[in-house]
Write a protein that holds these residues in place. Structure first.
Motif, PDB file in Angstrom:
ATOM      1  N   LEU A 218      -6.131  -3.701  -3.164  1.00  0.00           N
ATOM      2  CA  LEU A 218      -6.798  -4.335  -4.428  1.00  0.00           C
ATOM      3  C   LEU A 218      -7.799  -3.518  -5.200  1.00  0.00           C
ATOM      4  N   VAL A 219      -8.521  -2.838  -4.232  1.00  0.00           N
ATOM      5  CA  VAL A 219      -9.404  -1.960  -5.119  1.00  0.00           C
ATOM      6  C   VAL A 219      -8.910  -0.998  -5.962  1.00  0.00           C
ATOM      7  N   LEU A 220      -7.906  -0.223  -5.196  1.00  0.00           N
ATOM      8  CA  LEU A 220      -7.361   0.938  -5.970  1.00  0.00           C
ATOM      9  C   LEU A 220      -6.346   0.711  -7.201  1.00  0.00           C
ATOM     10  N   LEU A 222      -3.293  -1.466  -6.742  1.00  0.00           N
ATOM     11  CA  LEU A 222      -1.981  -1.436  -6.338  1.00  0.00           C
ATOM     12  C   LEU A 222      -1.505  -2.728  -6.504  1.00  0.00           C
ATOM     13  N   GLY A 223      -0.163  -3.192  -6.843  1.00  0.00           N
ATOM     14  CA  GLY A 223       0.215  -4.555  -6.894  1.00  0.00           C
ATOM     15  C   GLY A 223       0.710  -5.018  -5.898  1.00  0.00           C
ATOM     16  N   ASN A 224       1.135  -6.265  -5.877  1.00  0.00           N
ATOM     17  CA  ASN A 224       1.816  -6.966  -4.925  1.00  0.00           C
ATOM     18  C   ASN A 224       1.275  -6.820  -3.583  1.00  0.00           C
ATOM     19  N   VAL A 225      -0.110  -7.286  -3.468  1.00  0.00           N
ATOM     20  CA  VAL A 225      -0.885  -7.091  -2.448  1.00  0.00           C
ATOM     21  C   VAL A 225      -0.669  -7.969  -1.438  1.00  0.00           C
ATOM     22  N   VAL A 226      -0.175  -9.292  -1.550  1.00  0.00           N
ATOM     23  CA  VAL A 226      -0.013 -10.063  -0.391  1.00  0.00           C
ATOM     24  C   VAL A 226       1.236  -9.713   0.236  1.00  0.00           C
ATOM     25  N   PHE A 227       2.138  -9.142  -0.426  1.00  0.00           N
ATOM     26  CA  PHE A 227       3.537  -8.641   0.178  1.00  0.00           C
ATOM     27  C   PHE A 227       3.071  -7.448   1.094  1.00  0.00           C
ATOM     28  N   TRP A 228       2.354  -6.491   0.649  1.00  0.00           N
ATOM     29  CA  TRP A 228       1.938  -5.498   1.484  1.00  0.00           C
ATOM     30  C   TRP A 228       1.020  -5.864   2.473  1.00  0.00           C
ATOM     31  N   ILE A 229       0.121  -6.868   2.471  1.00  0.00           N
ATOM     32  CA  ILE A 229      -0.594  -7.303   3.700  1.00  0.00           C
ATOM     33  C   ILE A 229       0.270  -7.876   4.919  1.00  0.00           C
ATOM     34  N   VAL A 230       1.365  -8.765   4.341  1.00  0.00           N
ATOM     35  CA  VAL A 230       2.212  -9.109   5.282  1.00  0.00           C
ATOM     36  C   VAL A 230       3.208  -7.877   6.181  1.00  0.00           C
ATOM     37  N   SER A 244      -0.093   2.859   9.521  1.00  0.00           N
ATOM     38  CA  SER A 244       0.211   4.126   9.001  1.00  0.00           C
ATOM     39  C   SER A 244       1.567   4.303   8.244  1.00  0.00           C
ATOM     40  N   ILE A 245       2.465   3.536   8.742  1.00  0.00           N
ATOM     41  CA  ILE A 245       3.808   3.555   7.992  1.00  0.00           C
ATOM     42  C   ILE A 245       3.796   2.996   6.562  1.00  0.00           C
ATOM     43  N   ILE A 246       2.456   2.507   6.224  1.00  0.00           N
ATOM     44  CA  ILE A 246       2.420   1.700   5.090  1.00  0.00           C
ATOM     45  C   ILE A 246       1.326   2.507   4.143  1.00  0.00           C
ATOM     46  N   TRP A 247       0.294   2.684   4.701  1.00  0.00           N
ATOM     47  CA  TRP A 247      -0.556   3.499   4.087  1.00  0.00           C
ATOM     48  C   TRP A 247      -0.522   5.050   3.718  1.00  0.00           C
ATOM     49  N   ILE A 248       0.146   5.752   4.597  1.00  0.00           N
ATOM     50  CA  ILE A 248       0.708   6.879   4.328  1.00  0.00           C
ATOM     51  C   ILE A 248       1.688   7.311   3.122  1.00  0.00           C
ATOM     52  N   PRO A 249       2.738   6.391   2.993  1.00  0.00           N
ATOM     53  CA  PRO A 249       3.564   6.538   1.906  1.00  0.00           C
ATOM     54  C   PRO A 249       2.981   6.015   0.603  1.00  0.00           C
ATOM     55  N   ALA A 250       2.097   5.092   0.551  1.00  0.00           N
ATOM     56  CA  ALA A 250       1.183   4.600  -0.436  1.00  0.00           C
ATOM     57  C   ALA A 250       0.225   5.722  -1.036  1.00  0.00           C
ATOM     58  N   SER A 251      -0.129   6.460   0.013  1.00  0.00           N
ATOM     59  CA  SER A 251      -0.956   7.807  -0.470  1.00  0.00           C
ATOM     60  C   SER A 251      -0.254   8.844  -1.148  1.00  0.00           C
ATOM     61  N   ILE A 252       0.962   9.126  -0.562  1.00  0.00           N
ATOM     62  CA  ILE A 252       1.880  10.059  -1.220  1.00  0.00           C
ATOM     63  C   ILE A 252       2.222   9.405  -2.576  1.00  0.00           C
ATOM     64  N   TYR A 253       2.611   8.366  -2.744  1.00  0.00           N
ATOM     65  CA  TYR A 253       3.022   7.686  -3.932  1.00  0.00           C
ATOM     66  C   TYR A 253       2.039   7.870  -4.918  1.00  0.00           C
ATOM     67  N   LEU A 254       0.698   7.580  -4.719  1.00  0.00           N
ATOM     68  CA  LEU A 254      -0.372   7.691  -5.734  1.00  0.00           C
ATOM     69  C   LEU A 254      -0.455   9.089  -6.077  1.00  0.00           C
ATOM     70  N   LEU A 255      -0.405  10.153  -5.251  1.00  0.00           N
ATOM     71  CA  LEU A 255      -0.624  11.457  -5.331  1.00  0.00           C
ATOM     72  C   LEU A 255       0.545  12.060  -6.417  1.00  0.00           C
ATOM     73  N   PRO A 262      -7.410   8.484  -6.038  1.00  0.00           N
ATOM     74  CA  PRO A 262      -7.072   7.292  -5.189  1.00  0.00           C
ATOM     75  C   PRO A 262      -6.508   7.487  -4.026  1.00  0.00           C
ATOM     76  N   ALA A 263      -5.538   8.642  -4.288  1.00  0.00           N
ATOM     77  CA  ALA A 263      -4.629   8.924  -2.879  1.00  0.00           C
ATOM     78  C   ALA A 263      -5.451   9.421  -1.772  1.00  0.00           C
ATOM     79  N   VAL A 264      -6.455  10.538  -2.194  1.00  0.00           N
ATOM     80  CA  VAL A 264      -7.184  10.830  -1.114  1.00  0.00           C
ATOM     81  C   VAL A 264      -8.026   9.827  -0.504  1.00  0.00           C
ATOM     82  N   VAL A 265      -8.361   8.848  -1.441  1.00  0.00           N
ATOM     83  CA  VAL A 265      -9.485   7.600  -0.980  1.00  0.00           C
ATOM     84  C   VAL A 265      -8.597   6.896  -0.077  1.00  0.00           C
TER      85      VAL A 265
END
Length: 343
Positions: A218-220, A222-230, A244-255, A262-265
């Motif tokens: 939400l801070v960064l 990124l959309g569909n926050v509730v879906f990603w929470i579930v 990690s299977i969620i936030w690592i690909p999300a970091s790569i996507y931001l990069l 935001p990717a590094v954060v």
């Protein structure tokens, strides 16, 4: 034992097996609802016990169900509904035209050019198949509303009487369980610890990681926050995989899309904060008792989801954990040691 007594015993055993089989067939269509009722009764037991001191058993059970409805069931239904809507939006974002635009961005960022039209067709076909499957499930749910009503009725009555007469049921089960008292008490104690660790411990850790990642998304921006929470909640319950299977690909996507800060954060937040939650929170909420290996947990999760749907996420590991517990007790207490070989 006389001949008449043996004959009577055999008759009761055969009759019991027959009635037991028929009873199982009667319960089988509503087994998932009964198991959900057992889980909810375990979760609501502390509230019910507090109310029981001031109110009667029936009133406290009914009030506990109302509290659970508004504090547990209703929020879960709302969250899953929002997550489903965001999932449909996410699928819509992966229409062939949008995917092509994203591929152009990725190719430009990585400095590569490739013909991926075939991949587009394959992905588009998969998305359409998934959409048709979701629509089919929706129509199946609508067509099965009478069955759904019956299921909720079974759930309500089983939950009510578990809260109202649960202690009597457990007491009766203690008297008829044909095992030694010490083994019986260990079985009950370890089962209670297993239920707590699976329903409270694992779920609490997964929920904390999912909420933290949702706040980060939400801070960064990124959309569909509730879906990603579930999605993160489900992933965080799987050993050796986790959030990690969620936030690592999300970091790569931001990069890849040109947002390196935001990717590094997100990567640092995931590696330092989210991953640390498991090591800090789990010892606080877990109790000593039967511990499941990652293999049993993973098989239990996916097997439970296959058999019981979303609720199988909790039921599957518990069933396999009980099986392991029973085997351990039997081997320790009743299995005869192998004879030593003669030299």
């Amino acid at each position: 034992m006389s001949t008449e007594s043996r004959r009577s015993k055999r008759f009761l055993v055969v009759l019991g097996l027959l009635i037991g089989l028929l009873s199982f067939l009667l319960v089988l269509p509503f087994l998932t609802w009964v198991l959900v009722a057992v889980i909810l009764a375990y979760a609501l037991a502390p509230i019910n016990n507090r109310l029981l001191d001031r109110l009667g058993s029936g009133l406290s059970a009914g009030l506990s169900i109302l509290i659970g409805l508004f504090l547990i069931v209703l929020p879960i239904v709302i969250i899953l509904g929002v997550a489903a809507r965001q999932a449909r939006q996410l699928f819509a974002d992966f229409e062939p035209g949008n995917v092509a635009q994203l591929d152009d961005v990725i190719a430009d960022r990585l400095g590569v050019q490739a013909d991926i039209a075939a991949a587009h067709d394959t992905f588009s076909g998969a998305v359409k198949t998934g959409a048709r499957g979701l629509a089919g499930n929706l129509f199946s749910i609508i067509g099965g509303l009478p069955e759904l009503f019956i299921g909720f009725t079974v759930l309500f009555f089983v939950l009510f009487y578990l809260l109202k007469d649960g202690d009597q049921a457990v007491g009766w089960f203690r008297t008829v369980l044909p095992v030694e008292p010490a083994v019986r008490e260990e079985l009950f104690e370890e089962t209670s610890l297993l239920l707590h660790n699976s329903l409270v411990g694992t779920a609490a850790v997964a929920a904390a990681q999912a909420l933290l990642l949702g706040v980060a998304f939400l801070v960064l921006g990124l959309g569909n926050v509730v879906f990603w929470i579930v999605t993160t909640f489900v992933a965080a319950m799987i050993p050796l995989v986790g959030a990690s299977i969620i936030w690592i690909p999300a970091s790569i996507y931001l990069l890849v899309i040109g947002r390196p800060v935001p990717a590094v954060v997100l990567f640092v937040f995931g590696a330092v904060i989210i991953s640390t939650v498991d090591n800090v929170l789990r010892p606080m909420v877990m109790r000593r008792g039967t511990q499941l290996s990652p293999v049993i947990t993973i098989i239990g999760i996916f097997g439970g989801i296959t058999l019981f749907g979303f609720v199988g996420l909790f039921i599957g590991p518990i069933i396999l954990g009980l099986m392991k517990l029973i085997i351990d007790i039997y081997v320790r207490e009743y299995a005869e040691p192998a004879p030593l070989e003669q030299a």
